[in-house]
Design a protein around this motif. Structure first.
Motif, PDB file in Angstrom:
ATOM      1  N   ILE A   8       8.917  -3.100 131.028  1.00 33.35           N
ATOM      2  CA  ILE A   8       9.293  -4.362 131.670  1.00 33.35           C
ATOM      3  C   ILE A   8      10.681  -4.806 131.207  1.00 33.35           C
ATOM      4  CG2 ILE A   8       8.742  -6.835 131.787  1.00 33.35           C
ATOM      5  CD1 ILE A   8       5.769  -6.027 131.660  1.00 33.35           C
ATOM      6  N   ALA A   9      10.976  -4.537 129.946  1.00 31.23           N
ATOM      7  CA  ALA A   9      12.256  -4.976 129.380  1.00 31.23           C
ATOM      8  C   ALA A   9      13.438  -4.129 129.838  1.00 31.23           C
ATOM      9  CB  ALA A   9      12.175  -4.955 127.856  1.00 31.23           C
ATOM     10  N   ALA A  10      13.190  -2.959 130.428  1.00 29.06           N
ATOM     11  CA  ALA A  10      14.294  -2.101 130.889  1.00 29.06           C
ATOM     12  C   ALA A  10      15.034  -2.782 132.041  1.00 29.06           C
ATOM     13  CB  ALA A  10      13.751  -0.750 131.334  1.00 29.06           C
ATOM     14  N   PRO A  11      16.357  -2.622 132.114  1.00 28.51           N
ATOM     15  CA  PRO A  11      17.116  -3.238 133.214  1.00 28.51           C
ATOM     16  C   PRO A  11      16.693  -2.679 134.573  1.00 28.51           C
ATOM     17  CG  PRO A  11      18.572  -2.531 131.429  1.00 28.51           C
ATOM     18  CD  PRO A  11      17.226  -1.927 131.154  1.00 28.51           C
ATOM     19  N   ASP A  12      16.745  -3.505 135.595  1.00 31.82           N
ATOM     20  CA  ASP A  12      16.471  -3.038 136.954  1.00 31.82           C
ATOM     21  C   ASP A  12      17.449  -1.919 137.314  1.00 31.82           C
ATOM     22  OD1 ASP A  12      14.478  -4.865 137.144  1.00 31.82           O
ATOM     23  OD2 ASP A  12      15.511  -6.220 138.512  1.00 31.82           O
ATOM     24  N   ASN A  13      16.927  -0.943 138.047  1.00 29.67           N
ATOM     25  CA  ASN A  13      17.710   0.201 138.525  1.00 29.67           C
ATOM     26  C   ASN A  13      18.276   1.078 137.395  1.00 29.67           C
ATOM     27  OD1 ASN A  13      17.390  -0.550 141.306  1.00 29.67           O
ATOM     28  ND2 ASN A  13      18.925  -2.155 140.935  1.00 29.67           N
ATOM     29  N   SER A  14      17.693   0.959 136.192  1.00 34.14           N
ATOM     30  CA  SER A  14      18.156   1.792 135.079  1.00 34.14           C
ATOM     31  C   SER A  14      17.466   3.148 135.039  1.00 34.14           C
ATOM     32  CB  SER A  14      17.906   1.075 133.749  1.00 34.14           C
ATOM     33  OG  SER A  14      16.522   0.830 133.551  1.00 34.14           O
ATOM     34  N   LEU A  15      16.446   3.331 135.899  1.00 31.55           N
ATOM     35  CA  LEU A  15      15.688   4.589 135.879  1.00 31.55           C
ATOM     36  C   LEU A  15      15.857   5.383 137.168  1.00 31.55           C
ATOM     37  CD1 LEU A  15      12.322   3.322 134.303  1.00 31.55           C
ATOM     38  CD2 LEU A  15      14.379   4.155 133.155  1.00 31.55           C
ATOM     39  N   ASN A  16      16.917   5.162 137.884  1.00 29.62           N
ATOM     40  CA  ASN A  16      17.095   5.826 139.174  1.00 29.62           C
ATOM     41  C   ASN A  16      16.948   7.337 139.041  1.00 29.62           C
ATOM     42  OD1 ASN A  16      17.546   3.361 140.312  1.00 29.62           O
ATOM     43  ND2 ASN A  16      19.774   3.525 140.330  1.00 29.62           N
ATOM     44  N   VAL A  60      -2.774  -0.606 136.017  1.00 28.41           N
ATOM     45  CA  VAL A  60      -2.880  -1.490 137.176  1.00 28.41           C
ATOM     46  C   VAL A  60      -1.505  -1.832 137.751  1.00 28.41           C
ATOM     47  CG1 VAL A  60      -3.655  -3.750 137.984  1.00 28.41           C
ATOM     48  CG2 VAL A  60      -5.062  -2.449 136.363  1.00 28.41           C
ATOM     49  N   GLY A  61      -0.579  -2.209 136.908  1.00 33.74           N
ATOM     50  CA  GLY A  61       0.687  -2.725 137.412  1.00 33.74           C
ATOM     51  C   GLY A  61       1.923  -1.930 137.060  1.00 33.74           C
ATOM     52  N   GLY A  62       1.760  -0.838 136.332  1.00 31.86           N
ATOM     53  CA  GLY A  62       2.913  -0.086 135.857  1.00 31.86           C
ATOM     54  C   GLY A  62       3.775   0.505 136.949  1.00 31.86           C
ATOM     55  N   ALA A  63       3.164   0.938 138.039  1.00 34.45           N
ATOM     56  CA  ALA A  63       3.943   1.554 139.120  1.00 34.45           C
ATOM     57  C   ALA A  63       4.900   0.556 139.758  1.00 34.45           C
ATOM     58  CB  ALA A  63       3.011   2.157 140.163  1.00 34.45           C
ATOM     59  N   VAL A  64       4.464  -0.683 139.885  1.00 36.75           N
ATOM     60  CA  VAL A  64       5.334  -1.716 140.450  1.00 36.75           C
ATOM     61  C   VAL A  64       6.521  -1.958 139.524  1.00 36.75           C
ATOM     62  CG1 VAL A  64       5.479  -4.168 141.027  1.00 36.75           C
ATOM     63  CG2 VAL A  64       3.516  -2.823 141.789  1.00 36.75           C
ATOM     64  N   VAL A  65       6.243  -2.070 138.230  1.00 36.94           N
ATOM     65  CA  VAL A  65       7.318  -2.299 137.265  1.00 36.94           C
ATOM     66  C   VAL A  65       8.298  -1.131 137.278  1.00 36.94           C
ATOM     67  CG1 VAL A  65       7.867  -2.673 134.842  1.00 36.94           C
ATOM     68  CG2 VAL A  65       5.807  -3.705 135.814  1.00 36.94           C
ATOM     69  N   ALA A  66       7.750   0.099 137.241  1.00 36.46           N
ATOM     70  CA  ALA A  66       8.620   1.283 137.220  1.00 36.46           C
ATOM     71  C   ALA A  66       9.478   1.374 138.475  1.00 36.46           C
ATOM     72  CB  ALA A  66       7.765   2.540 137.057  1.00 36.46           C
ATOM     73  N   ALA A  67       8.891   1.033 139.609  1.00 31.47           N
ATOM     74  CA  ALA A  67       9.644   1.082 140.863  1.00 31.47           C
ATOM     75  C   ALA A  67      10.807   0.092 140.848  1.00 31.47           C
ATOM     76  CB  ALA A  67       8.709   0.795 142.039  1.00 31.47           C
TER      77      ALA A  67
END
Length: 460
Positions: free
Chosen positions: A138-146, A173-180
């Motif tokens: 959750i703490a990772a910046p958005d779009n940092s895992l492209n 339950v919610g990890g895929a949404v966060v990872a996406a």
């Protein structure tokens, strides 16, 4: 300290006359002995796991289970048996392939999380981005895992009451949404389980409207360890994942709650509810989750139905549909019976554990705690301790009914090894201890009869 304990015991013993008569107490003792000596709950469980097997919502096994449950209730002497239709989406697991590509190639064991979309036909490959916890992801910046595959390695802890499940299941339950949201192409996670077998654990996951759907899978615990060990080498780790799971939008999955009653002899409109969920995941045979509960509820009602006179109140056994995919059966039950919830006097469900019940927690009105103390006296010889708390909600499906105001009981069994098998191919009959099953069946039998015969208003 000893004086306080003895005083508490005395109060519990002195309360018994106010709840059940002497003849009713003798009947309760006879029921306990019957349940402890009977193999019925094990026989019912063997029948379910052998003749039906796994029971995923909308599957052929689910349809067979509904027919099986109605026939079993009728054979066991229920007065009324009926179904209430439940509908939802039909997800199919398909196949899963996973491997570490570099730096050290290994095939690994993975399983699609329930509801996951498929990868492309060719599968996908990406560098692994490792996070020890969901909070770290959750703490990772958005779009940092492209272009990367997010991996959460958090390991569930083993506890007798299963309290390690909550901190672990959030990723599922919610990890895929966060990872996406971080740009990941897929989510892989360590299985939500406490075993060291090379078998992965499935379970429901969720997508969120407006967030890209990505495939999600769980790795077996040994393979999660293997992946962590490769990451420790400080070299890029590349991973391959292929899932063929999918939901057919054109197909409506049809299931049903199966409900049976032992009709009350004096107050038939007052309902004591005991329940379990009939569905299971499409791995193993659903023996523990929740075949044990199904078997226990049917056997408990049968033992009571064998009495020469029906108890005063109705005992209703509810076998809920589609618990695993979102409590759909429980929500349907509330939709159908919401206006009648005031007549649901008290309820309890079984949906956790493999060992003996060791604790009972009530969720009733203060005036009825005297009766709860009396019930505790009858359960004490079975090794069941009364909790000091009075805040219980019923488990799983019936928690929805508790939230609607139904007084509830929660019976805590030994769940130390439950998550070794939960949602895996290893959820099979051989994991069930027949003597522990008898004890748990006896507890629910006594609870159901006591509540149906006592005339106590558990709301007060």
């Amino acid at each position: 300290m000893k004086t306080l304990v003895l005083s508490s015991v005395f109060l519990a013993l002195s309360s018994s006359a106010a709840t059940l008569t002497e003849s009713e107490t003798k009947q309760l003792t006879q029921l306990k002995n019957t349940a402890l000596q009977s193999d019925l709950s094990y026989q019912v469980l063997e029948s379910l796991t052998t003749e039906v097997g796994h029971r995923l919502m909308g599957s052929e096994g689910d349809r067979k289970a509904i027919i099986w449950a109605q026939a079993k209730m009728n054979a066991l002497g229920f007065d009324k048996v009926w179904t209430e239709e439940v509908t939802g989406t039909f997800w199919q697991r398909g196949e899963a392939q996973a491997k570490i590509i570099t730096p050290y190639p290994h095939d690994v064991v993975a399983i699609a999380l329930g509801g996951s979309i498929a990868t492309s036909d060719e599968g996908l490959t990406g560098e692994v981005a490792h996070f020890e916890t969901l909070a770290d992801l959750i703490a990772a910046p958005d779009n940092s895992l492209n272009g990367k595959i997010a991996f959460v390695s958090y390991q569930m802890e083993e506890h007798i009451d299963g309290n390690g499940y909550g901190p672990a299941v959030g990723t599922r339950v919610g990890g895929a949404v966060v990872a996406a949201k971080k740009g990941a192409s897929a989510l892989i996670m360590r299985s939500v389980g406490t075993d060291n077998n090379r078998i992965a654990h499935t379970g429901i996951m969720r997508y969120e409207a407006g967030v890209k759907k990505i495939p999600a899978a769980a790795l077996s615990n040994p393979d999660a360890d293997l992946l962590v060990n490769q990451l420790k080498r400080n070299k890029p780790v590349n991973f391959y994942l292929k899932l063929t799971s999918h939901t057919d939008p054109k197909v409506t999955a049809v299931s049903a709650n199966v409900i049976g009653e032992i009709t009350g002899s004096e107050f038939p409109d007052e309902i004591v509810s005991i329940g379990a969920h009939l569905d299971s995941w499409d791995v193993g045979t659903g023996a523990l989750d929740d075949g044990m509960g199904v078997a226990m509820m049917l056997a408990s009602a049968h033992h009571i139905a064998q009495l020469p006179i029906r108890p005063k109140r109705t005992i209703r056994v509810i076998l809920f549909a589609a618990e695993e995919v979102g409590l759909l059966g429980a929500k349907k039950y509330m939709e159908v019976h919401e206006k009648n919830m005031a007549n649901h006097i008290i309820g309890a469900e079984w949906d956790f554990g493999v060992g003996k019940i060791y604790k009972m927690t009530s969720g009733v009105g203060k005036e009825s705690l005297t009766a709860i103390n009396d019930l505790a006296k009858h359960l004490a010889p079975l090794g069941v301790e009364l909790s000091n708390d009075n805040n219980a909600q019923a488990q799983s499906d019936m928690s929805v009914m508790s939230a609607a105001g139904m007084p509830s009981m929660n019976f805590a069994p030994d769940g130390t090894k439950y998550f070794d098998y939960h949602h895996t191919e290893n959820d099979t009959l051989d994991k069930v201890n027949a003597d522990d099953l008898k004890q748990a069946t006896a507890v629910y039998t006594l609870f159901a009869y006591f509540s149906a015969q006592s005339e106590i208003n558990f709301r007060k």
